[in-house]
Design a protein around this motif. Structure first.
Motif, PDB file in Angstrom:
ATOM      1  N   PHE A 277       1.006  -1.352   0.191  1.00  0.00           N
ATOM      2  CA  PHE A 277       0.105  -0.062  -0.048  1.00  0.00           C
ATOM      3  C   PHE A 277       0.724   1.363  -0.233  1.00  0.00           C
ATOM      4  N   GLY A 278       0.426   2.079  -0.888  1.00  0.00           N
ATOM      5  CA  GLY A 278       1.387   3.418  -0.999  1.00  0.00           C
ATOM      6  C   GLY A 278       2.222   3.203  -2.113  1.00  0.00           C
ATOM      7  N   THR A 279       2.711   1.983  -2.363  1.00  0.00           N
ATOM      8  CA  THR A 279       3.975   1.752  -3.218  1.00  0.00           C
ATOM      9  C   THR A 279       3.501   1.119  -4.688  1.00  0.00           C
ATOM     10  N   LEU A 280       2.767  -0.326  -4.455  1.00  0.00           N
ATOM     11  CA  LEU A 280       2.186  -0.758  -5.888  1.00  0.00           C
ATOM     12  C   LEU A 280       0.643  -0.778  -5.654  1.00  0.00           C
ATOM     13  N   VAL A 281       0.280  -0.658  -4.374  1.00  0.00           N
ATOM     14  CA  VAL A 281      -1.287  -0.431  -4.395  1.00  0.00           C
ATOM     15  C   VAL A 281      -1.691   0.863  -3.874  1.00  0.00           C
ATOM     16  N   ARG A 282      -2.756   1.375  -4.421  1.00  0.00           N
ATOM     17  CA  ARG A 282      -3.322   2.507  -3.919  1.00  0.00           C
ATOM     18  C   ARG A 282      -3.499   2.542  -2.346  1.00  0.00           C
ATOM     19  N   ALA A 283      -3.278   3.553  -1.469  1.00  0.00           N
ATOM     20  CA  ALA A 283      -3.374   3.465  -0.087  1.00  0.00           C
ATOM     21  C   ALA A 283      -4.691   3.508   0.195  1.00  0.00           C
ATOM     22  N   VAL A 284      -4.993   3.029   1.478  1.00  0.00           N
ATOM     23  CA  VAL A 284      -6.520   3.034   1.908  1.00  0.00           C
ATOM     24  C   VAL A 284      -6.382   3.865   3.184  1.00  0.00           C
ATOM     25  N   GLY A 285      -7.598   4.288   3.787  1.00  0.00           N
ATOM     26  CA  GLY A 285      -7.438   5.116   4.965  1.00  0.00           C
ATOM     27  C   GLY A 285      -6.719   4.306   6.138  1.00  0.00           C
ATOM     28  N   ALA A 286      -5.908   5.210   6.947  1.00  0.00           N
ATOM     29  CA  ALA A 286      -5.313   4.541   8.171  1.00  0.00           C
ATOM     30  C   ALA A 286      -6.310   4.360   9.250  1.00  0.00           C
TER      31      ALA A 286
ATOM     32  N   PHE B 273      -1.796   0.757  -8.524  1.00  0.00           N
ATOM     33  CA  PHE B 273      -1.380   1.839  -9.182  1.00  0.00           C
ATOM     34  C   PHE B 273      -1.558   1.576 -10.847  1.00  0.00           C
ATOM     35  N   ASP B 274      -1.628   2.347 -11.626  1.00  0.00           N
ATOM     36  CA  ASP B 274      -1.684   2.130 -12.920  1.00  0.00           C
ATOM     37  C   ASP B 274      -0.463   1.545 -13.557  1.00  0.00           C
ATOM     38  N   ASP B 275       0.828   2.002 -12.962  1.00  0.00           N
ATOM     39  CA  ASP B 275       2.093   1.256 -13.670  1.00  0.00           C
ATOM     40  C   ASP B 275       2.498   0.130 -12.853  1.00  0.00           C
ATOM     41  N   SER B 276       1.920  -0.257 -11.946  1.00  0.00           N
ATOM     42  CA  SER B 276       2.575  -1.374 -11.092  1.00  0.00           C
ATOM     43  C   SER B 276       2.732  -2.969 -11.840  1.00  0.00           C
ATOM     44  N   ALA B 277       1.504  -3.211 -12.148  1.00  0.00           N
ATOM     45  CA  ALA B 277       1.398  -4.775 -12.884  1.00  0.00           C
ATOM     46  C   ALA B 277       2.446  -4.641 -14.023  1.00  0.00           C
ATOM     47  N   VAL B 278       2.404  -3.625 -14.800  1.00  0.00           N
ATOM     48  CA  VAL B 278       3.230  -3.800 -15.997  1.00  0.00           C
ATOM     49  C   VAL B 278       4.699  -3.798 -15.585  1.00  0.00           C
ATOM     50  N   TYR B 279       5.092  -2.937 -14.671  1.00  0.00           N
ATOM     51  CA  TYR B 279       6.441  -2.713 -14.143  1.00  0.00           C
ATOM     52  C   TYR B 279       6.948  -4.162 -13.726  1.00  0.00           C
ATOM     53  N   VAL B 280       6.124  -4.526 -12.677  1.00  0.00           N
ATOM     54  CA  VAL B 280       6.494  -5.900 -12.017  1.00  0.00           C
ATOM     55  C   VAL B 280       6.707  -6.870 -13.167  1.00  0.00           C
TER      56      VAL B 280
END
Length: 195
Positions: A10-19, A79-86
């Motif tokens: 979360f916050g890196t590959l995945v959009r963060a959710v509320g804390a 995030f839009d760029d996560s899966a492709v870059y992984v």
């Protein structure tokens, strides 16, 4: 030389959710004097929100929180760029893993979103949280690599940079805002630095 890239979730590959979401509410209702220790228990136990609520007799008090959790988990997205870059990193021969401090229900969703990584190391399954050395040891043992072969990428200084560096890994503090370079640009710069 870096052969393995380990991403926070979360916050890196995945959009963060509320804390302060449903698990925060659950922690606040659980018996005990220290809210942070209760939160740690929730993140290091391989039990669902419903299991914890039942165990502490809180199911009735947490019906709306349980519904909030279902909605929150359904909305979790990469995030839009996560899966492709992984996928690109794996194609280039890097091992790619995820290491994250997560409660059980979030881990289930994360595995659905990132099914093709070489390893998924979640605090709820390992009983340790970042920056504790036990979680980083589980990563290197599970991937059969040395700490110096790893680049840890995350958005939190203490958990994702200092913790991995103290364990002997290379680390990158990722910036995720509209002015920051893309995920791939930031990681590629770090790979040039660390070899």
């Amino acid at each position: 030389m870096v052969s393995t890239i380990i991403f926070d979730a979360f916050g890196t590959l995945v959009r963060a959710v509320g804390a302060h979401g449903p698990y925060w509410k659950l922690a606040g209702l659980m018996p005990g004097s220290n809210h942070l220790l209760r939160r740690r228990e929730l993140m290091t136990s391989n039990r669902s929100f419903a299991d914890f609520a039942d165990e502490h007799g809180l199911t009735g008090q947490l019906e709306s929180a349980a519904e909030d959790l279902r909605r929150e988990i359904a909305a979790i997205a990469l995030f839009d760029d996560s899966a492709v870059y992984v996928d690109a990193l794996r194609y280039r021969g890097y091992k790619v893993a995820v290491c994250s401090n997560l409660a059980y229900d979030y881990g289930v969703r994360l595995k659905e979103l990132l099914p093709n990584v070489d390893g998924m190391f979640l605090s709820c399954e390992l009983g340790a949280i970042k920056p504790e050395k036990e979680i980083f040891k589980a990563v290197v043992d599970g991937l059969r690599v040395e700490p110096w072969e790893c680049l840890f990428v995350g958005d939190t200084p203490r958990q994702d940079v200092k913790g991995p560096q103290d364990f002997g890994m290379n680390a990158l503090l990722l910036k995720r805002n509209r002015l920051a370079p893309s995920l791939s640009e930031q990681v590629e710069v770090a790979l040039k630095v660390y070899g």
